[in-house]
Every structure is written in C-alpha cells, then in structure tokens.
Scaffold this motif. Structure first.
Motif, PDB file in Angstrom:
ATOM      1  N   UNK A 109       0.851  -1.197   0.000  1.00 57.70           N
ATOM      2  CA  UNK A 109       0.000   0.000   0.000  1.00 57.70           C
ATOM      3  C   UNK A 109       0.883   1.242   0.000  1.00 57.70           C
ATOM      4  N   UNK A 110       0.732   2.074  -1.039  1.00 60.73           N
ATOM      5  CA  UNK A 110       1.501   3.315  -1.132  1.00 60.73           C
ATOM      6  C   UNK A 110       0.740   4.518  -0.591  1.00 60.73           C
ATOM      7  N   UNK A 111      -0.577   4.413  -0.562  1.00 56.67           N
ATOM      8  CA  UNK A 111      -1.410   5.534  -0.136  1.00 56.67           C
ATOM      9  C   UNK A 111      -2.240   5.103   1.068  1.00 56.67           C
ATOM     10  N   UNK A 112      -1.760   5.345   2.288  1.00 53.70           N
ATOM     11  CA  UNK A 112      -2.495   4.903   3.477  1.00 53.70           C
ATOM     12  C   UNK A 112      -3.803   5.661   3.691  1.00 53.70           C
ATOM     13  N   UNK A 113      -3.976   6.796   3.026  1.00 57.99           N
ATOM     14  CA  UNK A 113      -5.215   7.564   3.186  1.00 57.99           C
ATOM     15  C   UNK A 113      -6.372   6.867   2.488  1.00 57.99           C
ATOM     16  N   UNK A 114      -6.181   6.520   1.208  1.00 60.18           N
ATOM     17  CA  UNK A 114      -7.248   5.848   0.463  1.00 60.18           C
ATOM     18  C   UNK A 114      -7.125   4.327   0.550  1.00 60.18           C
ATOM     19  N   UNK A 115      -5.904   3.821   0.694  1.00 62.78           N
ATOM     20  CA  UNK A 115      -5.677   2.376   0.666  1.00 62.78           C
ATOM     21  C   UNK A 115      -5.857   1.777  -0.711  1.00 62.78           C
ATOM     22  N   UNK A 116      -6.026   2.629  -1.734  1.00 62.07           N
ATOM     23  CA  UNK A 116      -6.408   2.152  -3.061  1.00 62.07           C
ATOM     24  C   UNK A 116      -5.329   2.319  -4.117  1.00 62.07           C
ATOM     25  N   UNK A 117      -4.122   2.751  -3.736  1.00 61.94           N
ATOM     26  CA  UNK A 117      -2.999   2.872  -4.662  1.00 61.94           C
ATOM     27  C   UNK A 117      -1.860   2.024  -4.114  1.00 61.94           C
ATOM     28  N   UNK A 118      -1.438   1.016  -4.897  1.00 59.79           N
ATOM     29  CA  UNK A 118      -0.471   0.048  -4.400  1.00 59.79           C
ATOM     30  C   UNK A 118       0.626  -0.215  -5.435  1.00 59.79           C
ATOM     31  N   UNK A 119       1.735  -0.745  -4.944  1.00 56.39           N
ATOM     32  CA  UNK A 119       2.805  -1.210  -5.828  1.00 56.39           C
ATOM     33  C   UNK A 119       2.815  -2.730  -5.766  1.00 56.39           C
ATOM     34  N   UNK A 120       2.573  -3.367  -6.917  1.00 60.01           N
ATOM     35  CA  UNK A 120       2.516  -4.816  -7.001  1.00 60.01           C
ATOM     36  C   UNK A 120       3.805  -5.337  -7.619  1.00 60.01           C
ATOM     37  N   UNK A 121       4.353  -6.370  -7.031  1.00 60.04           N
ATOM     38  CA  UNK A 121       5.593  -6.946  -7.540  1.00 60.04           C
ATOM     39  C   UNK A 121       5.545  -8.458  -7.438  1.00 60.04           C
TER      40      UNK A 121
ATOM     41  N   UNK B 188      11.331  -8.478 -13.947  1.00 64.08           N
ATOM     42  CA  UNK B 188      12.180  -7.285 -14.015  1.00 64.08           C
ATOM     43  C   UNK B 188      11.387  -5.987 -14.023  1.00 64.08           C
ATOM     44  N   UNK B 189      12.088  -4.881 -13.770  1.00 64.95           N
ATOM     45  CA  UNK B 189      11.563  -3.518 -13.877  1.00 64.95           C
ATOM     46  C   UNK B 189      10.473  -3.201 -12.851  1.00 64.95           C
ATOM     47  N   UNK B 190      10.398  -3.957 -11.771  1.00 61.21           N
ATOM     48  CA  UNK B 190       9.395  -3.662 -10.762  1.00 61.21           C
ATOM     49  C   UNK B 190       9.998  -3.031  -9.518  1.00 61.21           C
ATOM     50  N   UNK B 191      11.305  -3.086  -9.366  1.00 57.74           N
ATOM     51  CA  UNK B 191      11.959  -2.438  -8.241  1.00 57.74           C
ATOM     52  C   UNK B 191      11.716  -3.100  -6.906  1.00 57.74           C
ATOM     53  N   UNK B 192      11.455  -4.394  -6.909  1.00 59.39           N
ATOM     54  CA  UNK B 192      11.208  -5.084  -5.656  1.00 59.39           C
ATOM     55  C   UNK B 192       9.852  -4.718  -5.082  1.00 59.39           C
ATOM     56  N   UNK B 193       9.682  -4.936  -3.789  1.00 65.35           N
ATOM     57  CA  UNK B 193       8.388  -4.685  -3.166  1.00 65.35           C
ATOM     58  C   UNK B 193       8.090  -3.203  -2.985  1.00 65.35           C
ATOM     59  N   UNK B 194       9.102  -2.359  -3.055  1.00 63.85           N
ATOM     60  CA  UNK B 194       8.890  -0.915  -2.978  1.00 63.85           C
ATOM     61  C   UNK B 194       8.958  -0.316  -4.373  1.00 63.85           C
TER      62      UNK B 194
END
Length: 214
Positions: free
Chosen positions: A115-127, A132-138
């Motif tokens: 979860x990248x946006x703790x306010x909405x909880x609706x924007x996330x980074x999936x890995x 490749x090209x995902x940058x790990x879990x962050x």
C-alpha cells in the motif's frame, strides 16, 4: 490484483491476432477526466485516480477478471483468470493470480502488493519475484482501484497512465444491465472501452469481444 498477473507470453501470432482485433474495433472513447495541459500546450488525461477510501477487509478474497486491456503476460490465459488477495499486514497484501491455459493447464504466479497511499488504501505497488523492472516490493503505484461497487461486487483497476485496465468481479457472470454499468464506468474513468476485451469465464461469457460492443 489485475495487472499483477504474469503468465507465459503466447506466440507472436496470438499477439498479432489481438492487435488485429483492437485495430478493427470502433473508435469509441470515454471522456478523460480533468485533463492536464503540458508546457507546450499538449493535453494529457489526468492520472487514474483512486477511490476515496478502500475497505481492505472487504476487498480481500477472490475475484474473476471479466475484461481487461490485453497484456503480454496473460495472452496464454484461455479462461477463468482470477486474483486472490490475502492480508499480510497493514501495508502488504499477498497476491495469487491464476488462469486456465489454452492447453487446459493452470498457470499462476504469487506476489506482493504494498500500500503506497495509506489515506485511500487504493494505490499500491505490485511486484512478483523474478519479474524485471518492478523495483522489488517498494516502488511507484502500478495498481489503482479507481472504482468499487457499493456492495464490493465488482471493481475497476488500472495503472495511473491507463496502459492497463482490469474489470474484476466476485462472480464469473454478470447481467446485461451490469455490463452496461461496467462500460459506463470504464469510459467515465477515461478509458476507451473498445480497448478492453472480455475475458472468458466458466458460467459467464465464453467469447472475447471489445467491451464497447457488449
């Protein structure tokens, strides 16, 4: 979660067939909400916006993919594309994506959604491990829940640039009225509904066709 899938890419002939189908689709596009004007006067659609607040507990569980912008990683999926989400902690969600292939086998991959946006909880980074090209879990948000039905029966998910888009449903089949609602929401969120193709599901639609023709 939608674009979280990564299945074996199909042969180039399959990709070409998808390209032909998209090329033949009528040019019907929904309005781009709140367009952004660049420094040289070019107009761009605003990034896909998340819902105001996602109830993570209600969002967890299994979803069927009813329609999607075709992606190279799931061209091998013939039917019953699903995503199952489980809670790891307040910032991480497990992802398990599966589908039935054209040979009748099951293909799948497991990953993580942070979860990248703790306010909405609706924007996330999936890995996913090894992708490749995902940058790990962050990393930057690549999974945005831009619509969720009041009863959490279906959702529209995509990346900020709308290069991906996925219609997810708790059930493999929806009514004609629900399909019309889905198309209306997809277009209102700035997508060309002709670029999303229906995904065959057991008990639901058996064929593949542009959402704009449903």
């Amino acid at each position: 979660m939608g674009k979280m899938t990564r299945w074996c890419a199909a042969a180039g002939t399959v990709a070409g067939a998808v390209g032909l189908l998209l090329g033949a689709a009528p040019a019907v596009a929904g309005p781009a909400p709140n367009p952004v004007v660049g420094s040289l006067g070019a107009v761009f659609p605003a990034p896909l916006a998340p819902v105001a607040k996602l109830d993570t507990a209600r969002y967890l569980g299994s979803w069927y993919q009813l329609a999607a912008v075709p992606q190279p990683f799931n061209l091998n999926c013939a039917r019953d594309t699903t995503a199952t989400y489980g809670l790891i902690d307040e910032s991480n969600i497990s992802v398990d994506n599966r589908c039935t292939t054209y040979t009748g086998g099951v293909s799948g991959i497991a990953g993580n959604a942070r979860v990248n946006d703790p306010i909405t909880g609706a924007a996330l980074h999936v890995s996913f491990p090894g992708v490749p090209f995902q940058g790990g879990q962050d990393g930057p948000s690549n999974y945005v829940v831009t619509h969720i039905a009041d009863d959490y029966s279906w959702a529209l998910v995509g990346d900020p640039a709308r290069l991906s888009g996925f219609v997810l449903s708790r059930n493999p089949s929806v009514s004609d009225a629900q399909w019309r609602e889905i198309r209306s929401v997809v277009e209102a969120r700035g997508y060309n509904s002709c670029l999303l193709l229906t995904s065959p599901t057991t008990g639901g639609r058996a064929g593949v066709q542009p959402l704009c023709t449903v």
